[in-house]
Scaffold this motif. Structure first.
Motif, PDB file in Angstrom:
ATOM      1  N   SER A 235     -10.053  -8.518  15.822  1.00 28.48           N
ATOM      2  CA  SER A 235      -9.165  -9.439  15.123  1.00 28.48           C
ATOM      3  C   SER A 235      -9.944 -10.194  14.060  1.00 28.48           C
ATOM      4  N   MET A 236      -9.407 -10.269  12.871  1.00 27.09           N
ATOM      5  CA  MET A 236     -10.025 -11.012  11.790  1.00 27.09           C
ATOM      6  C   MET A 236      -8.935 -11.732  11.014  1.00 27.09           C
ATOM      7  N   ASN A 237      -9.307 -12.829  10.338  1.00 29.26           N
ATOM      8  CA  ASN A 237      -8.276 -13.557   9.628  1.00 29.26           C
ATOM      9  C   ASN A 237      -8.767 -14.119   8.307  1.00 29.26           C
ATOM     10  N   CYS A 238      -7.798 -14.578   7.554  1.00 30.05           N
ATOM     11  CA  CYS A 238      -8.057 -15.061   6.208  1.00 30.05           C
ATOM     12  C   CYS A 238      -7.211 -16.299   5.987  1.00 30.05           C
ATOM     13  N   THR A 239      -7.818 -17.347   5.431  1.00 31.18           N
ATOM     14  CA  THR A 239      -7.068 -18.548   5.114  1.00 31.18           C
ATOM     15  C   THR A 239      -7.324 -18.950   3.673  1.00 31.18           C
ATOM     16  N   SER A 240      -6.354 -19.681   3.136  1.00 28.28           N
ATOM     17  CA  SER A 240      -6.458 -20.092   1.748  1.00 28.28           C
ATOM     18  C   SER A 240      -5.951 -21.521   1.597  1.00 28.28           C
ATOM     19  N   SER A 241      -6.453 -22.217   0.602  1.00 30.35           N
ATOM     20  CA  SER A 241      -5.933 -23.546   0.296  1.00 30.35           C
ATOM     21  C   SER A 241      -4.712 -23.438  -0.618  1.00 30.35           C
ATOM     22  N   SER A 242      -4.472 -22.233  -1.139  1.00 33.27           N
ATOM     23  CA  SER A 242      -3.348 -22.011  -2.047  1.00 33.27           C
ATOM     24  C   SER A 242      -2.346 -21.041  -1.424  1.00 33.27           C
ATOM     25  N   ILE A 243      -1.132 -21.102  -1.898  1.00 27.74           N
ATOM     26  CA  ILE A 243      -0.082 -20.186  -1.452  1.00 27.74           C
ATOM     27  C   ILE A 243      -0.190 -18.871  -2.214  1.00 27.74           C
ATOM     28  N   PHE A 244      -0.042 -17.770  -1.483  1.00 26.26           N
ATOM     29  CA  PHE A 244       0.044 -16.459  -2.114  1.00 26.26           C
ATOM     30  C   PHE A 244       1.384 -15.825  -1.773  1.00 26.26           C
ATOM     31  N   ASN A 245       1.896 -15.029  -2.671  1.00 21.66           N
ATOM     32  CA  ASN A 245       3.167 -14.352  -2.436  1.00 21.66           C
ATOM     33  C   ASN A 245       2.996 -12.964  -1.841  1.00 21.66           C
ATOM     34  N   THR A 246       1.796 -12.440  -1.904  1.00 15.75           N
ATOM     35  CA  THR A 246       1.491 -11.140  -1.320  1.00 15.75           C
ATOM     36  C   THR A 246       0.117 -11.216  -0.677  1.00 15.75           C
ATOM     37  N   TRP A 247       0.012 -10.641   0.516  1.00 17.43           N
ATOM     38  CA  TRP A 247      -1.292 -10.516   1.182  1.00 17.43           C
ATOM     39  C   TRP A 247      -1.569  -9.033   1.395  1.00 17.43           C
ATOM     40  N   LEU A 248      -2.821  -8.662   1.159  1.00 17.26           N
ATOM     41  CA  LEU A 248      -3.218  -7.267   1.285  1.00 17.26           C
ATOM     42  C   LEU A 248      -4.485  -7.197   2.123  1.00 17.26           C
ATOM     43  N   TRP A 249      -4.619  -6.108   2.856  1.00 13.89           N
ATOM     44  CA  TRP A 249      -5.857  -5.838   3.587  1.00 13.89           C
ATOM     45  C   TRP A 249      -6.410  -4.491   3.120  1.00 13.89           C
ATOM     46  N   TYR A 250      -7.703  -4.513   2.737  1.00 10.67           N
ATOM     47  CA  TYR A 250      -8.382  -3.312   2.250  1.00 10.67           C
ATOM     48  C   TYR A 250      -9.582  -3.023   3.153  1.00 10.67           C
ATOM     49  N   LYS A 251      -9.985  -1.760   3.180  1.00 11.73           N
ATOM     50  CA  LYS A 251     -11.221  -1.349   3.849  1.00 11.73           C
ATOM     51  C   LYS A 251     -12.117  -0.683   2.813  1.00 11.73           C
ATOM     52  N   GLN A 252     -13.403  -1.027   2.865  1.00  8.65           N
ATOM     53  CA  GLN A 252     -14.364  -0.443   1.938  1.00  8.65           C
ATOM     54  C   GLN A 252     -15.482   0.225   2.719  1.00  8.65           C
ATOM     55  N   ASP A 253     -15.682   1.503   2.463  1.00  6.88           N
ATOM     56  CA  ASP A 253     -16.801   2.241   3.039  1.00  6.88           C
ATOM     57  C   ASP A 253     -17.980   2.162   2.080  1.00  6.88           C
ATOM     58  N   PRO A 254     -19.203   2.347   2.574  1.00  6.30           N
ATOM     59  CA  PRO A 254     -20.385   2.248   1.708  1.00  6.30           C
ATOM     60  C   PRO A 254     -20.301   3.168   0.500  1.00  6.30           C
ATOM     61  N   GLY A 255     -20.550   2.609  -0.675  1.00  7.80           N
ATOM     62  CA  GLY A 255     -20.572   3.402  -1.892  1.00  7.80           C
ATOM     63  C   GLY A 255     -19.208   3.793  -2.421  1.00  7.80           C
ATOM     64  N   GLU A 256     -18.163   3.221  -1.848  1.00  2.00           N
ATOM     65  CA  GLU A 256     -16.812   3.584  -2.272  1.00  2.00           C
ATOM     66  C   GLU A 256     -16.024   2.348  -2.693  1.00  2.00           C
ATOM     67  N   GLY A 257     -14.852   2.592  -3.271  1.00  3.73           N
ATOM     68  CA  GLY A 257     -13.979   1.492  -3.619  1.00  3.73           C
ATOM     69  C   GLY A 257     -13.079   1.110  -2.451  1.00  3.73           C
ATOM     70  N   PRO A 258     -12.448  -0.058  -2.522  1.00  2.00           N
ATOM     71  CA  PRO A 258     -11.546  -0.489  -1.442  1.00  2.00           C
ATOM     72  C   PRO A 258     -10.327   0.420  -1.341  1.00  2.00           C
ATOM     73  N   VAL A 259      -9.907   0.647  -0.120  1.00  2.00           N
ATOM     74  CA  VAL A 259      -8.705   1.449   0.147  1.00  2.00           C
ATOM     75  C   VAL A 259      -7.686   0.552   0.838  1.00  2.00           C
ATOM     76  N   LEU A 260      -6.458   0.547   0.333  1.00  2.00           N
ATOM     77  CA  LEU A 260      -5.427  -0.319   0.895  1.00  2.00           C
ATOM     78  C   LEU A 260      -5.031   0.146   2.289  1.00  2.00           C
ATOM     79  N   LEU A 261      -4.996  -0.820   3.226  1.00  2.00           N
ATOM     80  CA  LEU A 261      -4.580  -0.537   4.601  1.00  2.00           C
ATOM     81  C   LEU A 261      -3.147  -1.000   4.840  1.00  2.00           C
ATOM     82  N   ILE A 262      -2.893  -2.248   4.526  1.00  2.00           N
ATOM     83  CA  ILE A 262      -1.587  -2.848   4.785  1.00  2.00           C
ATOM     84  C   ILE A 262      -1.281  -3.842   3.676  1.00  2.00           C
ATOM     85  N   ALA A 263      -0.009  -3.869   3.261  1.00  2.00           N
ATOM     86  CA  ALA A 263       0.474  -4.838   2.279  1.00  2.00           C
ATOM     87  C   ALA A 263       1.594  -5.662   2.914  1.00  2.00           C
TER      88      ALA A 263
END
Lengths: 112, 115
Positions: A20-48
């Protein structure tokens, strides 16, 4: 400026454990995304997530968009070796500003 | 697999030289974003472009950095007179449109090393 605080910074778990991991912000966002990044690669979208309170699953992954629109969590059930990598949360404030604001990442290490 | 293409994947420059990073968006995508990632950190937004237009460059340093997305060809991120602090991974992302539900797909990145 907008900042996302992601925790924990790193996790060392046994294969088969839940994560389990989490993210908090002092500002409101209208969309939250979770990405995974493997070594030497770009982020890949997991969940929107597009609506406050939304709970979305993608296989063994589950993520929720907090009611206040200032936080989100990601759970991974029954971890497997290929889950190793760095997980990033990202917020998007849709009002003509399409940039993503990223958290610092959670580095997941799995002991077989 | 017609994903986001970036080249070169690795680029080494000496201080004072110029670095040119290229990004070809996914087919059908007309929106391009550039992000920079320092070691052990998250990605930081630099610039958002549509064809022939810069929409948001609020994350781009005022000096030495420029970006373009011409009518034909890839998007280019140009760094003039590179310094050691420019060493980082530079990622390009593209989206079909600008709606909040339009996913940004990332390329594999260009790792810039300044000697």
């Amino acid at each position: 400026g907008q900042q996302l605080n992601q925790s924990p910074q790193s996790m060392f778990i046994q294969e088969g454990e839940d994560v389990s991991m989490n993210c908090t912000s002092s500002s409101i966002f209208n969309t939250w995304l979770w990405y995974k990044q493997d070594p030497g690669e770009g982020p890949v979208l997991l969940i929107a997530l597009y609506k406050a309170g939304e709970l979305t699953s993608n296989g063994r992954l589950t993520a929720q968009f907090g009611i206040t629109r200032k936080d989100s969590f990601l759970n991974i059930s029954a971890s497997i070796p290929s889950d190793v990598g760095i997980y990033f949360c990202a917020g998007q404030l849709f009002q003509g500003a399409q940039k993503l604001v990223f958290g610092q990442g959670t580095r997941l290490t799995i002991n077989p | 697999n017609a994903g986001v293409m970036q080249n070169p994947r690795h680029l080494v420059r000496r201080r004072g030289q110029e670095a040119r990073l290229r990004c070809s968006p996914m087919k059908g995508h007309s929106h391009v974003y550039w992000y920079r990632q320092l070691p052990e950190e998250g990605l930081k937004f630099m610039v958002y472009l549509q064809k022939e237009n810069i929409i948001d460059e609020s994350g781009m340093p005022k000096e030495r950095f420029s970006a373009e997305f011409p009518k034909e060809g890839p998007s280019i991120l140009r760094i003039q007179q590179v310094v050691r602090g420019d060493s980082a991974a530079y990622f390009c992302a593209s989206s079909r449109n600008f709606a909040s539900t339009d996913t940004q797909y990332f390329g594999p990145g260009t790792r810039l090393t300044v000697l």
